[in-house]
Design a protein around this motif. Structure first.
Motif, PDB file in Angstrom:
ATOM      1  N   TYR A 172      13.284   1.814  -2.512  1.00 41.60           N
ATOM      2  CA  TYR A 172      14.318   2.816  -2.257  1.00 41.60           C
ATOM      3  C   TYR A 172      13.658   4.025  -1.614  1.00 41.60           C
ATOM      4  N   VAL A 173      14.134   4.384  -0.429  1.00 41.57           N
ATOM      5  CA  VAL A 173      13.573   5.509   0.312  1.00 41.57           C
ATOM      6  C   VAL A 173      14.657   6.563   0.501  1.00 41.57           C
ATOM      7  N   GLU A 211       5.578   7.912  -3.682  1.00 35.71           N
ATOM      8  CA  GLU A 211       4.953   8.595  -2.544  1.00 35.71           C
ATOM      9  C   GLU A 211       5.901   9.664  -2.003  1.00 35.71           C
ATOM     10  N   ILE A 212       5.352  10.842  -1.672  1.00 31.90           N
ATOM     11  CA  ILE A 212       6.143  11.936  -1.106  1.00 31.90           C
ATOM     12  C   ILE A 212       5.435  12.491   0.122  1.00 31.90           C
ATOM     13  N   SER A 262       0.819  -1.215   0.000  1.00 32.37           N
ATOM     14  CA  SER A 262       0.000   0.000   0.000  1.00 32.37           C
ATOM     15  C   SER A 262       0.850   1.261   0.000  1.00 32.37           C
ATOM     16  N   VAL A 263       2.179   1.093  -0.071  1.00 36.56           N
ATOM     17  CA  VAL A 263       3.072   2.240  -0.208  1.00 36.56           C
ATOM     18  C   VAL A 263       3.374   2.411  -1.685  1.00 36.56           C
ATOM     19  N   GLN A 300       2.805  18.662   2.700  1.00 37.16           N
ATOM     20  CA  GLN A 300       2.613  18.175   1.332  1.00 37.16           C
ATOM     21  C   GLN A 300       2.563  16.661   1.345  1.00 37.16           C
ATOM     22  N   TYR A 301       1.665  16.105   0.564  1.00 37.11           N
ATOM     23  CA  TYR A 301       1.644  14.655   0.364  1.00 37.11           C
ATOM     24  C   TYR A 301       1.239  14.385  -1.076  1.00 37.11           C
ATOM     25  N   ASN A 302       1.924  13.440  -1.694  1.00 36.93           N
ATOM     26  CA  ASN A 302       1.648  13.090  -3.087  1.00 36.93           C
ATOM     27  C   ASN A 302       1.670  11.583  -3.250  1.00 36.93           C
TER      28      ASN A 302
END
Length: 254
Positions: free
Chosen positions: A59-60, A27-28, A22-23, A242-244
């Motif tokens: 990769y994070v 994702e930001i 679910s990630v 912010q979330y994307n």
């Protein structure tokens, strides 16, 4: 203010809950950091699904920078990177490259989970050391996404979770407690959150073992939206700005 992003990541590491599936890749999450009354800077987490050493990995990248008046007298440019094996949920490779005032660290950790060791390369000193570690060791970024793989019932109000986190050349025992629910105001509106109290080591950074409080969305994303800490000197606060590309909609209300 020393170890600027380290403190923020300790907050974020403390809790989140969703499965790796679910990630989203891409994702930001971006946070504004306040030190007392000052706008101190920003921290950003981003993800990308890749192949690393022949295996699927997440990769994070975590990046933190001071800004405004704070940057004029305390320049911060921090980068954290983690390569997390999606089959095991364990980190394969981890980098902590920080520049905070006169403080410098550039460490690369290679995890060998088959023999429970970490090979640590100090890129500044060009020195390599090997450490014995726990079988369930996580780095600071992988901890965040590992905790997102736990079942919701494991993180209900009143529950606690223990974790061993690799920071620099040391294992930090870490525990969090889910202590309740609250409506939290954000720039996007109000949202129902779980209130979390991580237990951290006192005497180094934080005033007391429970000097940190954070709020995460009480939904399938479980994203940290606000974090507060009483430090040995002053206080620190982080707010989601912010979330994307998150997997599920965030249900903010006005």
């Amino acid at each position: 203010m020393k170890k600027f992003l380290t403190i923020i990541l300790l907050f974020i590491v403390a809790y989140s809950n969703a499965q790796f599936d679910s990630v989203n890749s891409g994702e930001i999450l971006r946070y504004r950091i306040h030190y007392g009354f000052l706008n101190a800077g920003f921290a950003t987490l981003s993800t990308k699904k890749i192949t690393y050493n022949g295996a699927p990995h997440l990769y994070v990248r975590g990046q933190g920078n001071s800004s405004g008046a704070v940057r004029a007298f305390f320049k911060v440019d921090d980068v954290y990177e983690s390569y997390i094996n999606l089959r095991t949920g364990l980190p394969s490779f981890y980098v902590r490259n920080v520049s905070e005032g006169s403080y410098r660290k550039n460490l690369a950790s290679t995890f060998n989970h088959s023999n429970h060791t970490v090979s640590l390369l100090d890129r500044i000193k060009n020195e390599t050391r090997t450490f014995n570690v726990n079988s369930d060791i996580q780095d600071m970024l992988s901890s965040f996404y590992y905790l997102r793989s736990l079942d919701t019932n494991q993180l209900r109000v009143g529950s606690s979770v223990k974790l061993n986190v690799w920071i620099d050349d040391e294992i930090y025992p870490f525990m969090l407690k889910v202590i309740g629910t609250e409506m939290v105001s954000t720039k996007f509106g109000k949202i129902n959150c779980l209130k979390i109290s991580p237990l951290v080591m006192s005497g180094r950074v934080f005033k007391a073992k429970e000097g940190v409080t954070m709020w995460v969305t009480n939904d399938a994303n479980h994203i940290p939206v606000q974090m507060k800490a009483e430090l040995a000197v002053g206080s620190l606060k982080a707010d989601l700005i912010q979330y994307n590309n998150v997997r599920y909609p965030l249900n903010f209300s006005k």
